[in-house]
Enzyme design. Structure first.
Site, mmCIF file in Angstrom:
data_model
loop_
_atom_site.group_PDB
_atom_site.id
_atom_site.type_symbol
_atom_site.label_atom_id
_atom_site.label_comp_id
_atom_site.label_asym_id
_atom_site.label_seq_id
_atom_site.Cartn_x
_atom_site.Cartn_y
_atom_site.Cartn_z
ATOM 1 N N GLU A 185 34.090 96.139 -50.883
ATOM 2 C CA GLU A 185 34.021 94.800 -51.504
ATOM 3 C C GLU A 185 34.179 94.866 -53.022
ATOM 4 O O GLU A 185 33.355 94.314 -53.770
ATOM 5 C CB GLU A 185 32.717 94.094 -51.111
ATOM 6 C CG GLU A 185 32.650 93.794 -49.636
ATOM 7 C CD GLU A 185 31.503 92.882 -49.218
ATOM 8 O OE1 GLU A 185 30.590 92.607 -50.018
ATOM 9 O OE2 GLU A 185 31.524 92.431 -48.050
ATOM 10 N N GLU A 210 33.490 94.453 -41.528
ATOM 11 C CA GLU A 210 32.165 93.804 -41.547
ATOM 12 C C GLU A 210 32.321 92.408 -40.984
ATOM 13 O O GLU A 210 33.073 91.603 -41.540
ATOM 14 C CB GLU A 210 31.587 93.723 -42.965
ATOM 15 C CG GLU A 210 31.073 95.039 -43.495
ATOM 16 C CD GLU A 210 30.333 94.901 -44.819
ATOM 17 O OE1 GLU A 210 29.628 93.888 -45.009
ATOM 18 O OE2 GLU A 210 30.485 95.799 -45.654
HETATM 19 O O1 AHR Z 1 26.330 94.241 -44.421
HETATM 20 C C1 AHR Z 1 25.557 93.807 -45.500
HETATM 21 C C2 AHR Z 1 26.358 93.738 -46.800
HETATM 22 O O2 AHR Z 1 27.298 92.710 -46.701
HETATM 23 C C3 AHR Z 1 27.175 94.940 -47.155
HETATM 24 O O3 AHR Z 1 26.445 95.894 -47.844
HETATM 25 C C4 AHR Z 1 28.231 94.371 -48.049
HETATM 26 O O4 AHR Z 1 29.430 95.097 -47.989
HETATM 27 C C5 AHR Z 1 28.380 92.942 -47.566
HETATM 28 O O5 AHR Z 1 28.360 92.049 -48.621
#
Ligand code: AHR
Length: 501
Positions: free
Chosen positions: A174, A293
């Site tokens: 990210e 994610e």
């Molecule tokens: O999964 C939780 C968080 O969400 C992770 O650390 C991050 O990559 C995202 O913003």
């Protein structure tokens, strides 16, 4: 009974071969994911390495093919060297992404050992926030070089003679997000990712690399971020990442259940950007997507804001999932299967305790959250090729998504095993919907099981004391008569219709 839903089952409605890694997951050094989750020395079920066997059993059962590690936001401040070597010499550090203390009692070698025991493959992320090319070069030498060099010999000295052979690596996490340690502009990140990718592949040309896409579709830089990053990295990486989380904070369930349409549009847009860069570069290479994610995440946000900082493994991001969350998770899995021609890897975030399908009590038992079930079903039965169902469903109006089909679904066909499976969700909260499917393309197939997940209370949860409150049953009425599939989809329900030749 409301209007009926029609679908067609035909082997020629092929979307793609399914890459099993679409059913991946994620473990971050965050909350109780590692400490108290997968690793708890002294727990009655812990093995000699401190790995909880009860948790490993649930994960093996889930059939998780790949697990991303060690973050997440955590990786952007992580010195991977802190997590190797004798445990008593490892430093305790301030962990700035989640404002905790990281004891470093679990690191790369422990994660690889754990993966082997959990029957899964590692996907490691390198730190492109506070670190960069040099640390990435060193960790891949440590993990993948056979021996005879400084870092590979350290791995051997640490008890791992054979290389870890980590195949998939994420180039940071990210990096478009201002919350990220070492946040970068698209050009800054694109240049760094390009150079890091180049050098990592010089160490091990067999690896696959994932470049960071946007943190979600609402980022103001979305789309231009992807285009710029791919302009720099296109020929050096195999995948571009996508992340997304949804929630229902205003208790608008019809809208919440339509969020998979947002995911669908997100994927289509990113595919379009990848193909634009491919055209611009006159490249022969197709860029694939790693949705590394995705999940529902909102229940725990207020508790997290109130948490005291600088604790070791506090209960952060411990969403207790309800029944409607399981429906959206099912819809998100259906959406990714429908895009399985381009989405080749995906990680439900995360695996244990932290926004997770599996929960544990420190020193106590482990149990399945509601969202475990659609994940389990798709990972178990959703293999082979994905088939478009050519669904026609009545719709409802939603201010954000306009006409939302009540029913969404996809089929998967494992030709070798003669198994055909339909996954479907009925978003209609009050009415059962009959479905009729033209199954002439699968003459000779019969229904062997119709699994349903339903509950009269959309907010029902599974807890330590009532772990099976929301759990699937083989009680659906699907059958094939004269080459036609008939089934009733109860209001607000998840379905797995298993057919065999
Ligand atoms: O999964 C939780 C968080 O969400 C992770 O650390 C991050 O990559 C995202 O913003």
């Amino acid at each position: 009974m409301a209007e009926s839903v029609r679908m067609t089952l035909h082997p020629e409605f092929r979307i793609s071969d399914i890459d099993q890694r679409i059913y991946g997951s994620f473990i971050e050094h965050l909350g109780r994911a590692v400490y108290g989750g997968i690793y708890e020395p002294g727990h009655p079920q812990a093995d000699a390495d401190g790995f909880r066997q009860d948790v490993i059993e649930l994960i093996r059962d889930l059939n998780v093919p790949i697990v991303r590690y060690p973050g997440g936001n955590f990786v952007s401040g992580y010195d991977w060297e802190d997590g190797i070597g004798p445990k008593e010499q490892r430093p305790r550090r301030l962990e700035l992404a989640w404002r905790t203390i990281e004891p470093n009692l679990f690191g790369t070698d422990e994660f690889i050992d754990w993966c082997r025991k959990a029957n899964t493959a590692p996907m490691l992320a390198v730190n492109l926030g506070s670190r960069g090319l040099e640390a990435a070069r060193d960790i891949i030498e440590y993990c993948n070089h056979p021996g005879g060099t400084m870092w590979s010999d350290k791995r051997i000295a640490n008890g791992h003679t054979a290389p870890h052979n980590v195949k998939v690596w994420c180039l940071g996490n990210e990096m478009d997000g201002p919350w990220q340690i070492g946040h970068k502009t698209a050009d800054e990140y694109g240049r760094l990712a390009h150079e890091t990718a180049k050098v990592m592949k010089w160490v091990d040309p067999s690896i696959e690399l994932v470049a960071c896409g946007s943190s979600n579709r609402n980022m103001s830089t979305f789309a231009s971020w992807e285009a710029t990053v791919l302009d720099h990295t296109y020929e050096h990486v195999e995948y571009l990442s996508l992340h997304t989380y949804y929630g229902n904070p205003t208790n608008n369930t019809p809208n919440f259940l339509a969020k998979s349409i947002d995911m669908d549009r997100f994927i289509s847009s990113v595919v379009g950007i990848c193909d634009y860069i491919q055209a611009k570069k006159r490249s022969k290479k197709t860029m694939y997507l790693s949705f590394d994610e995705w999940n529902v995440w909102y229940h725990s946000r207020a508790a997290d804001r109130a948490m005291d900082p600088w604790q070791v493994a506090p209960p952060q991001l411990e969403d207790i999932y309800n029944f409607e969350d399981a429906l959206l998770v099912g819809l998100m899995l259906i959406t990714m299967l429908k895009h399985s021609d381009r989405v080749k890897m995906a990680c439900q975030a995360q695996l244990v305790n932290v926004i997770a399908p599996i929960m544990t009590a420190n020193g106590g038992p482990s149990w399945r959250q509601t969202i475990y079930h659609p994940y389990y079903h798709t990972a178990r039965y959703g293999n082979g090729v994905a088939l478009n169902l050519n669904l026609s469903s009545p719709t409802y109006h939603d201010a954000e998504f306009d006409a939302v089909p009540y029913v969404d679904g996809v089929a998967t066909w494992n030709e070798a095993d003669g198994e055909l499976t339909v996954f479907a969700v009925n978003r209609n909260l009050s009415d059962a919907l009959p479905i009729t499917g033209d199954a002439r393309g699968f003459a000779g197939y019969r229904v062997v099981e119709h699994i349903t997940l339903t509950h009269p209370d959309l907010k029902a949860v599974n807890t330590q004391d009532n772990p099976d409150n929301v759990s699937p049953r083989s009680n659906g009425d699907a059958q094939i008569v004269d080459n036609e599939l008939h089934a009733t989809l109860a209001p607000a329900s998840w379905h797995v219709i298993r057919m065999k030749k």
